[in-house]
Design a protein around this motif. Structure first.
Motif, PDB file in Angstrom:
ATOM      1  N   PRO A 289      -6.135 -41.435 -11.764  1.00 32.06           N
ATOM      2  CA  PRO A 289      -7.149 -40.601 -11.105  1.00 32.06           C
ATOM      3  C   PRO A 289      -8.467 -41.347 -10.924  1.00 32.06           C
ATOM      4  O   PRO A 289      -8.809 -42.229 -11.707  1.00 32.06           O
ATOM      5  CB  PRO A 289      -7.312 -39.419 -12.066  1.00 32.06           C
ATOM      6  N   TRP A 290      -9.186 -40.979  -9.885  1.00 28.36           N
ATOM      7  CA  TRP A 290     -10.530 -41.486  -9.675  1.00 28.36           C
ATOM      8  C   TRP A 290     -11.491 -40.807 -10.650  1.00 28.36           C
ATOM      9  O   TRP A 290     -11.311 -39.642 -11.017  1.00 28.36           O
ATOM     10  CB  TRP A 290     -11.000 -41.159  -8.258  1.00 28.36           C
ATOM     11  N   ILE A 291     -12.547 -41.519 -11.046  1.00 25.03           N
ATOM     12  CA  ILE A 291     -13.605 -40.892 -11.836  1.00 25.03           C
ATOM     13  C   ILE A 291     -14.303 -39.821 -11.002  1.00 25.03           C
ATOM     14  O   ILE A 291     -14.728 -38.787 -11.523  1.00 25.03           O
ATOM     15  CB  ILE A 291     -14.607 -41.945 -12.355  1.00 25.03           C
ATOM     16  N   TRP A 292     -14.384 -40.039  -9.678  1.00 23.63           N
ATOM     17  CA  TRP A 292     -14.953 -39.017  -8.798  1.00 23.63           C
ATOM     18  C   TRP A 292     -14.209 -37.685  -8.953  1.00 23.63           C
ATOM     19  O   TRP A 292     -14.817 -36.618  -8.920  1.00 23.63           O
ATOM     20  CB  TRP A 292     -14.880 -39.457  -7.329  1.00 23.63           C
TER      21      TRP A 292
ATOM     22  N   THR B 112     -13.596 -39.258 -21.714  1.00 22.70           N
ATOM     23  CA  THR B 112     -13.861 -40.463 -20.923  1.00 22.70           C
ATOM     24  C   THR B 112     -13.130 -41.688 -21.457  1.00 22.70           C
ATOM     25  O   THR B 112     -13.464 -42.814 -21.110  1.00 22.70           O
ATOM     26  CB  THR B 112     -15.373 -40.745 -20.869  1.00 22.70           C
ATOM     27  N   SER B 113     -12.119 -41.471 -22.281  1.00 22.40           N
ATOM     28  CA  SER B 113     -11.361 -42.601 -22.838  1.00 22.40           C
ATOM     29  C   SER B 113     -10.733 -43.424 -21.716  1.00 22.40           C
ATOM     30  O   SER B 113     -10.095 -42.889 -20.814  1.00 22.40           O
ATOM     31  CB  SER B 113     -10.254 -42.095 -23.768  1.00 22.40           C
ATOM     32  N   GLY B 114     -10.938 -44.719 -21.773  1.00 25.71           N
ATOM     33  CA  GLY B 114     -10.316 -45.618 -20.809  1.00 25.71           C
ATOM     34  C   GLY B 114     -11.023 -45.702 -19.469  1.00 25.71           C
ATOM     35  O   GLY B 114     -10.582 -46.441 -18.581  1.00 25.71           O
ATOM     36  N   PHE B 115     -12.112 -44.965 -19.279  1.00 28.50           N
ATOM     37  CA  PHE B 115     -12.809 -44.987 -17.990  1.00 28.50           C
ATOM     38  C   PHE B 115     -13.269 -46.412 -17.649  1.00 28.50           C
ATOM     39  O   PHE B 115     -13.864 -47.099 -18.472  1.00 28.50           O
ATOM     40  CB  PHE B 115     -14.026 -44.059 -18.019  1.00 28.50           C
TER      41      PHE B 115
ATOM     42  N   CYS C 233     -15.220 -48.039  -9.079  1.00 29.45           N
ATOM     43  CA  CYS C 233     -15.491 -49.441  -8.783  1.00 29.45           C
ATOM     44  C   CYS C 233     -16.446 -49.962  -9.846  1.00 29.45           C
ATOM     45  O   CYS C 233     -17.059 -49.188 -10.580  1.00 29.45           O
ATOM     46  CB  CYS C 233     -16.067 -49.612  -7.375  1.00 29.45           C
ATOM     47  N   LYS C 234     -16.590 -51.274  -9.906  1.00 28.63           N
ATOM     48  CA  LYS C 234     -17.415 -51.867 -10.962  1.00 28.63           C
ATOM     49  C   LYS C 234     -18.874 -51.444 -10.876  1.00 28.63           C
ATOM     50  O   LYS C 234     -19.589 -51.440 -11.876  1.00 28.63           O
ATOM     51  CB  LYS C 234     -17.310 -53.391 -10.901  1.00 28.63           C
ATOM     52  N   LYS C 235     -19.298 -51.062  -9.684  1.00 32.25           N
ATOM     53  CA  LYS C 235     -20.699 -50.710  -9.497  1.00 32.25           C
ATOM     54  C   LYS C 235     -21.057 -49.383 -10.168  1.00 32.25           C
ATOM     55  O   LYS C 235     -22.162 -49.234 -10.712  1.00 32.25           O
ATOM     56  CB  LYS C 235     -21.022 -50.640  -8.011  1.00 32.25           C
ATOM     57  N   CYS C 236     -20.134 -48.396 -10.151  1.00 33.73           N
ATOM     58  CA  CYS C 236     -20.509 -47.055 -10.638  1.00 33.73           C
ATOM     59  C   CYS C 236     -19.733 -46.583 -11.869  1.00 33.73           C
ATOM     60  O   CYS C 236     -20.068 -45.536 -12.430  1.00 33.73           O
ATOM     61  CB  CYS C 236     -20.362 -46.040  -9.522  1.00 33.73           C
TER      62      CYS C 236
ATOM     63  N   LYS D 154     -19.563 -42.748 -16.282  1.00 35.90           N
ATOM     64  CA  LYS D 154     -19.027 -42.453 -17.621  1.00 35.90           C
ATOM     65  C   LYS D 154     -20.134 -41.906 -18.514  1.00 35.90           C
ATOM     66  O   LYS D 154     -19.950 -40.888 -19.205  1.00 35.90           O
ATOM     67  CB  LYS D 154     -18.404 -43.699 -18.232  1.00 35.90           C
ATOM     68  N   HIS D 155     -21.297 -42.556 -18.512  1.00 36.73           N
ATOM     69  CA  HIS D 155     -22.405 -42.104 -19.355  1.00 36.73           C
ATOM     70  C   HIS D 155     -22.930 -40.737 -18.911  1.00 36.73           C
ATOM     71  O   HIS D 155     -23.326 -39.920 -19.741  1.00 36.73           O
ATOM     72  CB  HIS D 155     -23.530 -43.137 -19.345  1.00 36.73           C
ATOM     73  N   ARG D 156     -22.913 -40.486 -17.611  1.00 40.24           N
ATOM     74  CA  ARG D 156     -23.351 -39.187 -17.115  1.00 40.24           C
ATOM     75  C   ARG D 156     -22.417 -38.071 -17.591  1.00 40.24           C
ATOM     76  O   ARG D 156     -22.856 -36.968 -17.926  1.00 40.24           O
ATOM     77  CB  ARG D 156     -23.409 -39.197 -15.584  1.00 40.24           C
TER      78      ARG D 156
END
Length: 367
Positions: free
Chosen positions: A277-280, A301-304, A313-316, A321-323
């Motif tokens: 799944p996407w984090i989005w 958020t394990s493994g995010f 993507c690496k940028k977000c 995850k922290h949000r």
């Protein structure tokens, strides 16, 4: 059932390669900020070594995404050893507990006990070991909440009354892995082995004791089982949270799929038949649930951001995850964030389910 045959085959192969580990190697713990029923506080997480989940060790092969059996001894452990290791782990936090208790405004403290299966199943955690562990916690005044996990068939009124005869007025929460309110998804894609009726029966037993005891329930919800599109995964997770509230569950915790070794989901993933799944999607789920469901909701958020976990993507990855972690503590909505990868996610949600493969499970390239 094809899914059960594949799960059992995959599980047996994994167990045959599994190196035996001593109980001392498997027991572990950590201490972190958490949201408790009393508000923001801290939780002690303890993983107890056990012989393993009875469902996974049986003819079913267990759940398609679960690898907790890899953290088990696969052989009997004495009650004395289980209690000894629990004492070892809890002793690590004696000073931290005392420091918190002596604060002018001490935070509430909970303990979460994970047995890689069902804490209430005496075949996994013997009754005498369970009761001695509860007695130890009962004498720790600083700990006010106890959280354990169990399949619904082990949630019995007699057992729960015995628990409260030991812990008194402390809060006791039972977390059950419902995963999905959809019977087809739960049975044919997750191989959970119980129906909504079984789940509702367990929740009703808990509800019937609420007038006498400080008891709560929680449901785990899996985000994106195998053979599920991104849109289906989002819709099912949201619908499951709404269902949980409707039957009296006290809070829900979403578990986005991650890839663990020795599981059927890993087998699909390696063959290109499964995409994480996407984090989005997890943000879409938690925001919608916070708007439409009154009970507390959490997103694991394990493994995010890892190769085997939900990924944008690496940028977000890290920022989101922290949000999410922050939103778990204050139960807030997650603000909109812009990133180039979001358009790709939007496209997948909009169109991926339209071209979903109709190939039967037995014809997928898994062998």
């Amino acid at each position: 059932m094809e899914i059960r045959k594949l799960t059992k085959e995959t599980r047996d192969k994994s167990i045959s390669k599994q190196k035996k580990r001593k109980p001392e190697e498997l027991a572990t713990s950590w201490f972190q900020d958490d949201l408790l029923y009393k508000g923001q506080g801290k939780s002690i997480f303890v993983i107890l070594p056990t012989p393993g989940c009875s469902w996974a060790l049986g003819e079913s092969g267990g759940c398609t995404m679960c690898s907790y059996i890899a953290d088990c001894t696969l052989e009997p452990i004495s009650s004395e050893k289980i209690v000894e290791l629990f004492k070892r782990e809890i002793a690590k936090y004696t000073e931290e507990i005392k420091l918190e208790a002596n604060n002018p405004n001490p935070l509430p403290i909970a303990i979460k006990i994970f047995a890689s299966g069902s804490f209430l199943n005496p075949q996994e955690v013997p009754r005498d070991a369970r009761n001695e562990i509860l007695q130890i916690i009962a004498h720790m005044d600083e700990i006010r909440e106890i959280i354990v996990e169990s399949r619904p068939e082990y949630v019995k009124s007699k057992t729960l009354k015995e628990v409260f005869s030991i812990i008194g007025d402390k809060l006791f929460e039972i977390s059950i892995g419902l995963e999905s309110e959809d019977d087809f998804i739960r049975e044919e894609k997750i191989n959970k082995g119980f129906s909504k009726y079984d789940f509702e029966l367990a929740i009703s037993k808990i509800a019937n004791l609420k007038n006498s005891y400080n008891i709560k329930s929680k449901a785990y919800i899996l985000v994106k089982p195998i053979l599920t599109s991104e849109k289906e995964a989002i819709d099912d997770a949201i619908n499951t949270a709404k269902y949980c509230e409707s039957v009296g569950v006290d809070r829900v915790s979403f578990c986005p799929a991650t890839i663990h070794k020795g599981t059927l989901i890993e087998r699909f993933w390696r063959k290109g038949a499964y995409i994480l799944p996407w984090i989005w999607s997890t943000i879409e789920i938690i925001n919608e649930v916070r708007k439409s469901v009154a009970i507390p909701s959490f997103m694991d958020t394990s493994g995010f951001g890892s190769r085997r976990g939900p990924y944008n993507c690496k940028k977000c990855n890290k920022d989101l995850k922290h949000r999410i972690i922050k939103s778990n503590l204050n139960q807030s909505l997650i603000e909109e964030v812009d990133c180039k990868c979001k358009n790709q996610w939007i496209g997948e949600v909009k169109f991926s389910h339209l071209n979903k493969s109709k190939t039967p499970i037995k014809h997928l390239p898994l062998i």
